[in-house]
Design an enzyme around this catalytic site. Structure first.
Site, PDB file in Angstrom:
ATOM      1  N   TYR A 172       9.926   1.587 -16.013  1.00 54.44           N
ATOM      2  CA  TYR A 172       8.523   1.754 -15.172  1.00 54.44           C
ATOM      3  C   TYR A 172       7.851   2.977 -15.825  1.00 54.44           C
ATOM      4  O   TYR A 172       6.455   2.743 -16.096  1.00 54.44           O
ATOM      5  CB  TYR A 172       8.665   2.014 -13.762  1.00 54.44           C
ATOM      6  CG  TYR A 172       7.482   2.089 -12.864  1.00 54.44           C
ATOM      7  CD1 TYR A 172       6.685   0.866 -12.471  1.00 54.44           C
ATOM      8  CD2 TYR A 172       6.914   3.207 -12.545  1.00 54.44           C
ATOM      9  CE1 TYR A 172       5.629   0.863 -11.712  1.00 54.44           C
ATOM     10  CE2 TYR A 172       5.690   3.440 -11.879  1.00 54.44           C
ATOM     11  CZ  TYR A 172       5.130   2.242 -11.286  1.00 54.44           C
ATOM     12  OH  TYR A 172       3.997   2.286 -10.604  1.00 54.44           O
ATOM     13  N   LYS A 186       4.070   2.639 -17.825  1.00 52.05           N
ATOM     14  CA  LYS A 186       2.813   3.315 -17.391  1.00 52.05           C
ATOM     15  C   LYS A 186       2.310   4.263 -18.494  1.00 52.05           C
ATOM     16  O   LYS A 186       1.205   4.306 -18.692  1.00 52.05           O
ATOM     17  CB  LYS A 186       3.153   3.986 -16.151  1.00 52.05           C
ATOM     18  CG  LYS A 186       3.368   3.169 -14.915  1.00 52.05           C
ATOM     19  CD  LYS A 186       2.304   1.933 -14.500  1.00 52.05           C
ATOM     20  CE  LYS A 186       2.186   1.167 -13.602  1.00 52.05           C
ATOM     21  NZ  LYS A 186       1.279   0.006 -13.275  1.00 52.05           N
ATOM     22  N   LEU A 228      -2.188  -2.561  -3.220  1.00 52.13           N
ATOM     23  CA  LEU A 228      -3.555  -2.079  -3.799  1.00 52.13           C
ATOM     24  C   LEU A 228      -4.258  -2.932  -4.365  1.00 52.13           C
ATOM     25  O   LEU A 228      -5.534  -2.646  -3.993  1.00 52.13           O
ATOM     26  CB  LEU A 228      -2.781  -0.897  -5.055  1.00 52.13           C
ATOM     27  CG  LEU A 228      -3.895  -0.150  -5.594  1.00 52.13           C
ATOM     28  CD1 LEU A 228      -4.589   0.745  -4.593  1.00 52.13           C
ATOM     29  CD2 LEU A 228      -3.062   0.744  -6.740  1.00 52.13           C
ATOM     30  N   ASP A 240       0.636 -16.176 -13.449  1.00 54.62           N
ATOM     31  CA  ASP A 240       1.402 -15.168 -13.844  1.00 54.62           C
ATOM     32  C   ASP A 240       0.716 -14.568 -15.090  1.00 54.62           C
ATOM     33  O   ASP A 240       0.492 -15.049 -16.271  1.00 54.62           O
ATOM     34  CB  ASP A 240       2.681 -15.825 -14.098  1.00 54.62           C
ATOM     35  CG  ASP A 240       3.566 -14.958 -14.859  1.00 54.62           C
ATOM     36  OD1 ASP A 240       3.294 -13.710 -15.327  1.00 54.62           O
ATOM     37  OD2 ASP A 240       4.894 -15.405 -15.115  1.00 54.62           O
TER      38      ASP A 240
HETATM   39  N1  LIG Z   1       2.684   2.252  -4.773  1.00 61.49           N
HETATM   40  C1  LIG Z   1       2.676   3.318  -5.391  1.00 61.49           C
HETATM   41  O1  LIG Z   1       3.069   4.482  -5.001  1.00 61.49           O
HETATM   42  C2  LIG Z   1       2.199   3.179  -6.709  1.00 61.49           C
HETATM   43  C3  LIG Z   1       1.939   4.378  -7.580  1.00 61.49           C
HETATM   44  C4  LIG Z   1       1.213   4.482  -8.792  1.00 61.49           C
HETATM   45  C5  LIG Z   1       1.078   3.306  -9.381  1.00 61.49           C
HETATM   46  N2  LIG Z   1       1.088   2.081  -8.707  1.00 61.49           N
HETATM   47  C6  LIG Z   1       0.623   0.852  -9.420  1.00 61.49           C
HETATM   48  O2  LIG Z   1      -0.365   0.221  -8.489  1.00 61.49           O
HETATM   49  C7  LIG Z   1      -0.220  -1.369  -8.891  1.00 61.49           C
HETATM   50  C8  LIG Z   1      -0.054  -2.000  -7.478  1.00 61.49           C
HETATM   51  O3  LIG Z   1       1.208  -1.676  -6.820  1.00 61.49           O
HETATM   52  P1  LIG Z   1       1.532  -1.833  -5.296  1.00 61.49           P
HETATM   53  O4  LIG Z   1       1.920  -0.661  -4.689  1.00 61.49           O
HETATM   54  O5  LIG Z   1       0.265  -2.506  -4.622  1.00 61.49           O
HETATM   55  O6  LIG Z   1       2.720  -2.795  -5.504  1.00 61.49           O
HETATM   56  P2  LIG Z   1       2.777  -4.603  -4.675  1.00 61.49           P
HETATM   57  O7  LIG Z   1       4.024  -4.842  -5.335  1.00 61.49           O
HETATM   58  O8  LIG Z   1       2.502  -4.374  -3.479  1.00 61.49           O
HETATM   59  O9  LIG Z   1       1.611  -5.056  -5.798  1.00 61.49           O
HETATM   60  C9  LIG Z   1       1.754  -5.489  -7.015  1.00 61.49           C
HETATM   61  C10 LIG Z   1       1.221  -6.658  -7.112  1.00 61.49           C
HETATM   62  O10 LIG Z   1       1.659  -7.694  -8.261  1.00 61.49           O
HETATM   63  C11 LIG Z   1       1.881  -8.724  -8.372  1.00 61.49           C
HETATM   64  N3  LIG Z   1       2.661  -9.209  -9.499  1.00 61.49           N
HETATM   65  C12 LIG Z   1       3.820  -8.821  -9.878  1.00 61.49           C
HETATM   66  N4  LIG Z   1       4.189  -9.548 -11.185  1.00 61.49           N
HETATM   67  C13 LIG Z   1       2.976 -10.246 -11.321  1.00 61.49           C
HETATM   68  C14 LIG Z   1       2.905 -11.150 -12.494  1.00 61.49           C
HETATM   69  N5  LIG Z   1       3.651 -11.269 -13.599  1.00 61.49           N
HETATM   70  N6  LIG Z   1       1.564 -11.995 -12.481  1.00 61.49           N
HETATM   71  C15 LIG Z   1       0.605 -11.585 -11.700  1.00 61.49           C
HETATM   72  N7  LIG Z   1       0.967 -10.972 -10.389  1.00 61.49           N
HETATM   73  C16 LIG Z   1       2.252 -10.074 -10.314  1.00 61.49           C
HETATM   74  C17 LIG Z   1       2.884  -8.895  -7.245  1.00 61.49           C
HETATM   75  O11 LIG Z   1       3.115 -10.102  -6.639  1.00 61.49           O
HETATM   76  C18 LIG Z   1       2.291  -8.065  -6.400  1.00 61.49           C
HETATM   77  O12 LIG Z   1       1.319  -8.752  -5.400  1.00 61.49           O
HETATM   78  C19 LIG Z   1       1.037  -1.311  -9.908  1.00 61.49           C
HETATM   79  O13 LIG Z   1       0.450  -1.426 -10.931  1.00 61.49           O
HETATM   80  C20 LIG Z   1       1.647  -0.385  -9.543  1.00 61.49           C
HETATM   81  O14 LIG Z   1       2.429   0.149 -10.714  1.00 61.49           O
HETATM   82  C21 LIG Z   1       1.674   1.939  -7.330  1.00 61.49           C
END
Ligand SMILES: NC(=O)c1ccc[n+]([C@@H]2O[C@H](COP(=O)([O-])OP(=O)(O)OC[C@H]3O[C@@H](n4cnc5c(N)ncnc54)[C@H](O)[C@@H]3O)[C@@H](O)[C@H]2O)c1
Length: 293
Positions: A196, A200, A48, A97
Protein backbone atom coordinates in the site's frame (compact mmCIF):
# COMPACT_ATOMS: atom_id res chain seq x y z
CA UNK A 1 1.30 65.15 18.43
CA UNK A 2 -0.46 64.87 15.00
CA UNK A 3 -2.81 61.91 14.64
CA UNK A 4 -1.33 58.83 12.99
CA UNK A 5 -1.79 58.84 9.23
CA UNK A 6 -4.53 56.58 7.97
CA UNK A 7 -4.01 54.70 4.73
CA UNK A 8 -6.15 57.12 2.69
CA UNK A 9 -3.92 60.04 3.82
CA UNK A 10 -0.76 58.45 2.47
CA UNK A 11 0.19 59.65 -0.98
CA UNK A 12 0.67 56.52 -3.04
CA UNK A 13 3.20 56.90 -5.87
CA UNK A 14 1.21 57.11 -9.08
CA UNK A 15 4.27 55.98 -11.00
CA UNK A 16 3.84 52.37 -9.85
CA UNK A 17 0.67 51.16 -11.54
CA UNK A 18 -1.01 47.85 -10.83
CA UNK A 19 0.30 45.16 -13.15
CA UNK A 20 -1.94 44.74 -16.17
CA UNK A 21 -0.72 41.18 -16.57
CA UNK A 22 -1.79 40.04 -13.13
CA UNK A 23 -3.98 42.71 -11.57
CA UNK A 24 -4.44 42.44 -7.83
CA UNK A 25 -7.91 42.09 -6.38
CA UNK A 26 -9.42 40.66 -9.57
CA UNK A 27 -12.89 39.45 -8.58
CA UNK A 28 -13.14 35.68 -8.40
CA UNK A 29 -16.64 34.62 -7.52
CA UNK A 30 -15.81 31.10 -8.66
CA UNK A 31 -12.84 30.37 -6.38
CA UNK A 32 -14.49 27.39 -4.71
CA UNK A 33 -17.33 26.80 -7.14
CA UNK A 34 -17.88 23.77 -9.38
CA UNK A 35 -21.02 25.26 -10.86
CA UNK A 36 -21.79 24.07 -14.42
CA UNK A 37 -19.14 21.38 -14.11
CA UNK A 38 -19.35 17.56 -13.96
CA UNK A 39 -16.88 15.65 -11.82
CA UNK A 40 -16.24 11.88 -11.76
CA UNK A 41 -15.33 10.30 -8.42
CA UNK A 42 -13.86 6.80 -8.34
CA UNK A 43 -14.35 4.86 -5.13
CA UNK A 44 -17.56 6.89 -4.96
CA UNK A 45 -19.59 3.99 -3.58
CA UNK A 46 -18.68 4.50 0.04
CA UNK A 47 -16.20 5.99 2.53
CA UNK A 48 -14.15 8.98 1.49
CA UNK A 49 -15.27 8.81 -2.17
CA UNK A 50 -19.00 9.16 -1.55
CA UNK A 51 -18.31 11.97 0.94
CA UNK A 52 -16.29 13.81 -1.72
CA UNK A 53 -19.19 13.32 -4.14
CA UNK A 54 -21.35 15.14 -1.58
CA UNK A 55 -18.71 17.89 -1.47
CA UNK A 56 -18.90 18.27 -5.27
CA UNK A 57 -22.67 18.79 -5.00
CA UNK A 58 -22.16 21.27 -2.14
CA UNK A 59 -19.80 23.22 -4.43
CA UNK A 60 -22.54 23.36 -7.08
CA UNK A 61 -21.17 20.64 -9.39
CA UNK A 62 -22.76 17.50 -10.78
CA UNK A 63 -21.24 14.25 -9.48
CA UNK A 64 -20.73 10.86 -11.13
CA UNK A 65 -19.68 8.08 -8.76
CA UNK A 66 -17.79 5.03 -10.03
CA UNK A 67 -17.12 2.01 -7.86
CA UNK A 68 -16.65 -1.73 -8.15
CA UNK A 69 -19.51 -2.19 -5.64
CA UNK A 70 -22.81 -3.16 -7.24
CA UNK A 71 -24.62 -0.42 -5.34
CA UNK A 72 -23.42 2.49 -3.20
CA UNK A 73 -23.81 2.62 0.59
CA UNK A 74 -27.53 3.11 1.14
CA UNK A 75 -27.49 5.82 3.84
CA UNK A 76 -24.90 8.01 2.11
CA UNK A 77 -26.59 7.59 -1.27
CA UNK A 78 -29.95 8.62 0.21
CA UNK A 79 -28.26 11.75 1.60
CA UNK A 80 -26.90 12.58 -1.87
CA UNK A 81 -30.37 12.13 -3.34
CA UNK A 82 -31.75 14.55 -0.78
CA UNK A 83 -29.23 17.20 -1.85
CA UNK A 84 -30.06 16.52 -5.49
CA UNK A 85 -33.77 16.99 -4.83
CA UNK A 86 -33.11 20.30 -3.05
CA UNK A 87 -30.64 21.72 -5.57
CA UNK A 88 -31.64 20.34 -8.97
CA UNK A 89 -28.09 19.06 -9.39
CA UNK A 90 -27.40 15.59 -10.77
CA UNK A 91 -25.67 12.53 -9.33
CA UNK A 92 -25.17 9.20 -11.07
CA UNK A 93 -23.75 5.83 -10.03
CA UNK A 94 -21.74 3.55 -12.33
CA UNK A 95 -20.47 0.12 -11.36
CA UNK A 96 -16.94 0.00 -12.72
CA UNK A 97 -13.62 -1.71 -12.13
CA UNK A 98 -11.02 1.04 -12.55
CA UNK A 99 -8.44 -1.52 -13.68
CA UNK A 100 -10.59 -2.43 -16.70
CA UNK A 101 -9.50 0.25 -19.14
CA UNK A 102 -12.17 -0.38 -21.77
CA UNK A 103 -14.98 -0.25 -19.22
CA UNK A 104 -13.58 2.78 -17.40
CA UNK A 105 -12.94 4.76 -20.57
CA UNK A 106 -16.47 3.99 -21.88
CA UNK A 107 -18.11 5.05 -18.59
CA UNK A 108 -16.10 8.28 -18.42
CA UNK A 109 -17.17 9.05 -22.01
CA UNK A 110 -20.81 8.45 -21.00
CA UNK A 111 -20.39 10.73 -17.98
CA UNK A 112 -18.91 13.43 -20.21
CA UNK A 113 -21.81 13.08 -22.67
CA UNK A 114 -24.25 13.35 -19.74
CA UNK A 115 -22.45 16.49 -18.57
CA UNK A 116 -22.91 18.06 -22.02
CA UNK A 117 -26.65 17.35 -21.88
CA UNK A 118 -26.76 19.14 -18.51
CA UNK A 119 -24.70 22.01 -19.96
CA UNK A 120 -22.12 21.15 -17.33
CA UNK A 121 -19.12 19.79 -19.24
CA UNK A 122 -16.83 17.20 -17.72
CA UNK A 123 -14.26 19.16 -15.71
CA UNK A 124 -12.23 16.47 -14.01
CA UNK A 125 -12.03 13.62 -11.54
CA UNK A 126 -11.21 12.62 -8.04
CA UNK A 127 -9.33 9.30 -8.26
CA UNK A 128 -10.23 7.99 -4.82
CA UNK A 129 -10.67 4.22 -5.28
CA UNK A 130 -8.00 2.25 -3.50
CA UNK A 131 -7.36 -0.91 -1.51
CA UNK A 132 -5.27 -1.73 1.52
CA UNK A 133 -3.83 -4.94 2.96
CA UNK A 134 -1.74 -5.57 6.02
CA UNK A 135 0.83 -8.39 5.74
CA UNK A 136 4.44 -8.44 7.04
CA UNK A 137 6.83 -7.71 4.17
CA UNK A 138 8.73 -11.00 4.47
CA UNK A 139 5.47 -12.92 4.04
CA UNK A 140 3.90 -10.68 1.38
CA UNK A 141 2.62 -12.89 -1.48
CA UNK A 142 3.69 -11.55 -4.87
CA UNK A 143 0.16 -11.89 -6.24
CA UNK A 144 -1.23 -9.70 -3.42
CA UNK A 145 1.50 -7.11 -3.94
CA UNK A 146 0.64 -6.99 -7.65
CA UNK A 147 -3.10 -6.66 -6.91
CA UNK A 148 -2.53 -3.64 -4.65
CA UNK A 149 -0.35 -1.97 -7.27
CA UNK A 150 -2.84 -2.80 -10.01
CA UNK A 151 -5.79 -1.12 -8.28
CA UNK A 152 -4.01 1.76 -6.57
CA UNK A 153 -1.41 2.65 -9.19
CA UNK A 154 -2.76 1.44 -12.54
CA UNK A 155 -6.37 2.26 -11.61
CA UNK A 156 -5.43 5.80 -10.59
CA UNK A 157 -3.38 6.22 -13.75
CA UNK A 158 -6.20 5.03 -16.04
CA UNK A 159 -8.66 7.37 -14.30
CA UNK A 160 -6.31 10.32 -14.84
CA UNK A 161 -5.42 9.25 -18.38
CA UNK A 162 -9.01 9.07 -19.64
CA UNK A 163 -10.06 12.18 -17.74
CA UNK A 164 -7.22 14.05 -19.44
CA UNK A 165 -8.09 12.56 -22.83
CA UNK A 166 -11.68 13.86 -22.53
CA UNK A 167 -10.49 17.27 -21.34
CA UNK A 168 -7.99 17.56 -24.21
CA UNK A 169 -10.64 16.46 -26.76
CA UNK A 170 -13.08 19.06 -25.45
CA UNK A 171 -10.49 21.81 -24.92
CA UNK A 172 -11.39 22.21 -21.26
CA UNK A 173 -8.74 23.25 -18.74
CA UNK A 174 -9.83 20.92 -15.97
CA UNK A 175 -8.43 19.44 -12.82
CA UNK A 176 -7.63 15.94 -11.57
CA UNK A 177 -7.19 15.10 -7.90
CA UNK A 178 -5.48 11.83 -7.00
CA UNK A 179 -6.08 10.57 -3.49
CA UNK A 180 -2.67 9.44 -2.29
CA UNK A 181 -1.83 9.22 1.43
CA UNK A 182 0.65 10.39 4.00
CA UNK A 183 1.75 6.74 3.73
CA UNK A 184 3.28 7.65 0.37
CA UNK A 185 5.83 9.74 2.25
CA UNK A 186 6.20 8.17 5.68
CA UNK A 187 6.00 4.57 6.89
CA UNK A 188 3.21 4.17 9.43
CA UNK A 189 4.32 2.89 12.81
CA UNK A 190 2.55 -0.32 13.77
CA UNK A 191 1.41 -1.12 10.24
CA UNK A 192 2.85 -3.74 7.90
CA UNK A 193 1.55 -2.28 4.64
CA UNK A 194 4.52 -2.22 2.27
CA UNK A 195 2.50 -2.73 -0.90
CA UNK A 196 0.00 0.00 0.00
CA UNK A 197 2.70 2.48 1.01
CA UNK A 198 4.63 1.73 -2.18
CA UNK A 199 1.51 2.29 -4.25
CA UNK A 200 0.78 5.66 -2.63
CA UNK A 201 4.36 6.77 -3.17
CA UNK A 202 3.96 5.88 -6.85
CA UNK A 203 0.87 8.10 -7.01
CA UNK A 204 2.91 11.09 -5.81
CA UNK A 205 5.42 10.62 -8.64
CA UNK A 206 2.67 9.83 -11.16
CA UNK A 207 1.05 13.15 -10.28
CA UNK A 208 4.24 15.10 -10.90
CA UNK A 209 4.87 13.23 -14.16
CA UNK A 210 1.45 13.79 -15.73
CA UNK A 211 1.28 17.37 -14.41
CA UNK A 212 4.49 17.95 -16.34
CA UNK A 213 2.91 16.49 -19.51
CA UNK A 214 -0.57 18.03 -19.31
CA UNK A 215 0.27 21.55 -18.11
CA UNK A 216 0.44 22.62 -21.76
CA UNK A 217 -3.30 21.86 -22.04
CA UNK A 218 -4.06 23.79 -18.85
CA UNK A 219 -4.95 20.54 -17.07
CA UNK A 220 -3.92 20.55 -13.40
CA UNK A 221 -3.13 17.41 -11.43
CA UNK A 222 -2.54 17.34 -7.68
CA UNK A 223 -2.54 14.75 -4.92
CA UNK A 224 -4.51 14.89 -1.69
CA UNK A 225 -2.75 12.99 1.08
CA UNK A 226 -4.98 12.09 4.00
CA UNK A 227 -3.75 10.91 7.35
CA UNK A 228 -5.77 8.35 9.30
CA UNK A 229 -9.49 8.48 8.56
CA UNK A 230 -12.12 6.33 10.21
CA UNK A 231 -13.70 4.52 7.24
CA UNK A 232 -14.52 0.88 6.37
CA UNK A 233 -10.87 0.54 5.28
CA UNK A 234 -9.41 1.51 8.67
CA UNK A 235 -12.25 -0.15 10.63
CA UNK A 236 -11.04 -3.44 9.15
CA UNK A 237 -7.43 -2.78 10.19
CA UNK A 238 -8.37 -1.70 13.71
CA UNK A 239 -10.79 -4.60 14.19
CA UNK A 240 -7.89 -7.00 13.55
CA UNK A 241 -5.47 -5.10 15.86
CA UNK A 242 -7.28 -2.65 18.16
CA UNK A 243 -4.02 -1.63 19.94
CA UNK A 244 -2.83 0.05 16.71
CA UNK A 245 -5.26 2.89 17.40
CA UNK A 246 -3.13 3.92 20.41
CA UNK A 247 -0.09 4.30 18.14
CA UNK A 248 -2.11 6.40 15.70
CA UNK A 249 -3.53 8.58 18.46
CA UNK A 250 -0.02 9.23 19.80
CA UNK A 251 0.70 11.22 16.63
CA UNK A 252 -2.69 12.92 16.41
CA UNK A 253 -1.84 16.55 17.23
CA UNK A 254 -5.51 17.52 17.22
CA UNK A 255 -6.41 14.65 19.52
CA UNK A 256 -8.52 12.77 17.00
CA UNK A 257 -8.36 10.70 13.84
CA UNK A 258 -9.81 12.17 10.66
CA UNK A 259 -13.38 11.86 9.41
CA UNK A 260 -14.32 11.81 5.71
CA UNK A 261 -15.88 15.29 6.15
CA UNK A 262 -12.40 16.70 6.90
CA UNK A 263 -11.39 16.19 3.27
CA UNK A 264 -14.31 17.92 1.56
CA UNK A 265 -12.86 21.45 1.52
CA UNK A 266 -9.32 20.34 0.60
CA UNK A 267 -10.64 18.29 -2.34
CA UNK A 268 -12.84 21.14 -3.58
CA UNK A 269 -9.93 23.57 -3.23
CA UNK A 270 -7.76 21.35 -5.46
CA UNK A 271 -10.50 20.82 -8.05
CA UNK A 272 -11.93 24.31 -8.31
CA UNK A 273 -10.55 27.35 -10.17
CA UNK A 274 -9.26 28.93 -6.93
CA UNK A 275 -6.17 26.70 -7.07
CA UNK A 276 -5.50 27.67 -10.71
CA UNK A 277 -1.70 28.02 -10.22
CA UNK A 278 -1.29 24.72 -8.38
CA UNK A 279 -0.26 21.60 -10.23
CA UNK A 280 2.04 18.66 -9.59
CA UNK A 281 1.73 19.37 -5.87
CA UNK A 282 0.61 17.48 -2.78
CA UNK A 283 -1.82 18.70 -0.14
CA UNK A 284 -1.30 16.73 3.07
CA UNK A 285 -4.26 16.77 5.47
CA UNK A 286 -3.26 14.56 8.39
CA UNK A 287 -4.24 16.26 11.65
CA UNK A 288 -0.58 17.11 12.12
CA UNK A 289 0.55 13.50 12.06
CA UNK A 290 3.67 14.02 9.94
CA UNK A 291 4.64 17.21 11.78
CA UNK A 292 6.11 15.47 14.82
CA UNK A 293 8.22 12.36 15.34
N1 LIG B 1 -9.04 5.57 5.46
C1 LIG B 1 -7.85 6.11 5.61
O1 LIG B 1 -7.31 6.24 6.73
C2 LIG B 1 -7.10 6.61 4.43
C3 LIG B 1 -5.92 7.32 4.64
C4 LIG B 1 -5.19 7.79 3.55
C5 LIG B 1 -5.68 7.55 2.27
N2 LIG B 1 -6.82 6.87 2.09
C6 LIG B 1 -7.25 6.64 0.70
O2 LIG B 1 -8.55 7.15 0.51
C7 LIG B 1 -9.20 6.42 -0.52
C8 LIG B 1 -10.56 5.98 -0.04
O3 LIG B 1 -10.38 5.12 1.07
P1 LIG B 1 -11.51 4.79 2.14
O4 LIG B 1 -10.89 4.88 3.46
O5 LIG B 1 -12.75 5.56 1.83
O6 LIG B 1 -11.71 3.23 1.84
P2 LIG B 1 -12.98 2.40 1.38
O7 LIG B 1 -12.51 0.99 1.29
O8 LIG B 1 -14.15 2.72 2.22
O9 LIG B 1 -13.24 2.99 -0.10
C9 LIG B 1 -12.50 2.60 -1.22
C10 LIG B 1 -13.49 2.38 -2.34
O10 LIG B 1 -12.77 1.98 -3.51
C11 LIG B 1 -13.53 1.00 -4.16
N3 LIG B 1 -12.70 0.16 -5.03
C12 LIG B 1 -11.75 -0.73 -4.66
N4 LIG B 1 -11.24 -1.33 -5.74
C13 LIG B 1 -11.86 -0.80 -6.82
C14 LIG B 1 -11.75 -1.02 -8.22
N5 LIG B 1 -10.91 -1.93 -8.74
N6 LIG B 1 -12.54 -0.30 -9.05
C15 LIG B 1 -13.40 0.61 -8.55
N7 LIG B 1 -13.56 0.85 -7.24
C16 LIG B 1 -12.79 0.15 -6.38
C17 LIG B 1 -14.13 0.19 -3.02
O11 LIG B 1 -15.24 -0.60 -3.44
C18 LIG B 1 -14.48 1.26 -2.03
O12 LIG B 1 -15.81 1.73 -2.22
C19 LIG B 1 -8.25 5.26 -0.88
O13 LIG B 1 -7.50 5.58 -2.02
C20 LIG B 1 -7.36 5.18 0.33
O14 LIG B 1 -6.12 4.60 0.05
C21 LIG B 1 -7.56 6.39 3.12
Amino acid sequence: MPPAAVVSDIALPSTIPESEQTPANAAHSTLFSLSNKTIAITGGGRGLGITLAAAVLEAGGHAACLDILETPSAVEWAALQKTVNLTGLHVSYHQCDITNEEQLSHILDEIAAGGMRLQAPFYGAIACAGIQQKIPAVDYPAADFERILRVNVLGTFLTAKHSARILIESGIKGSVVMVASMSGQVANRGLTCTAYNTSKSAIHQMCRSVAQEWGRYGIRVNTLSPGYIRTAMTDELLAAEPEVEKTWMAGALLGRLGAPEDFKAPAIFLLAPGSSFMTGADLRVDGGHCASA
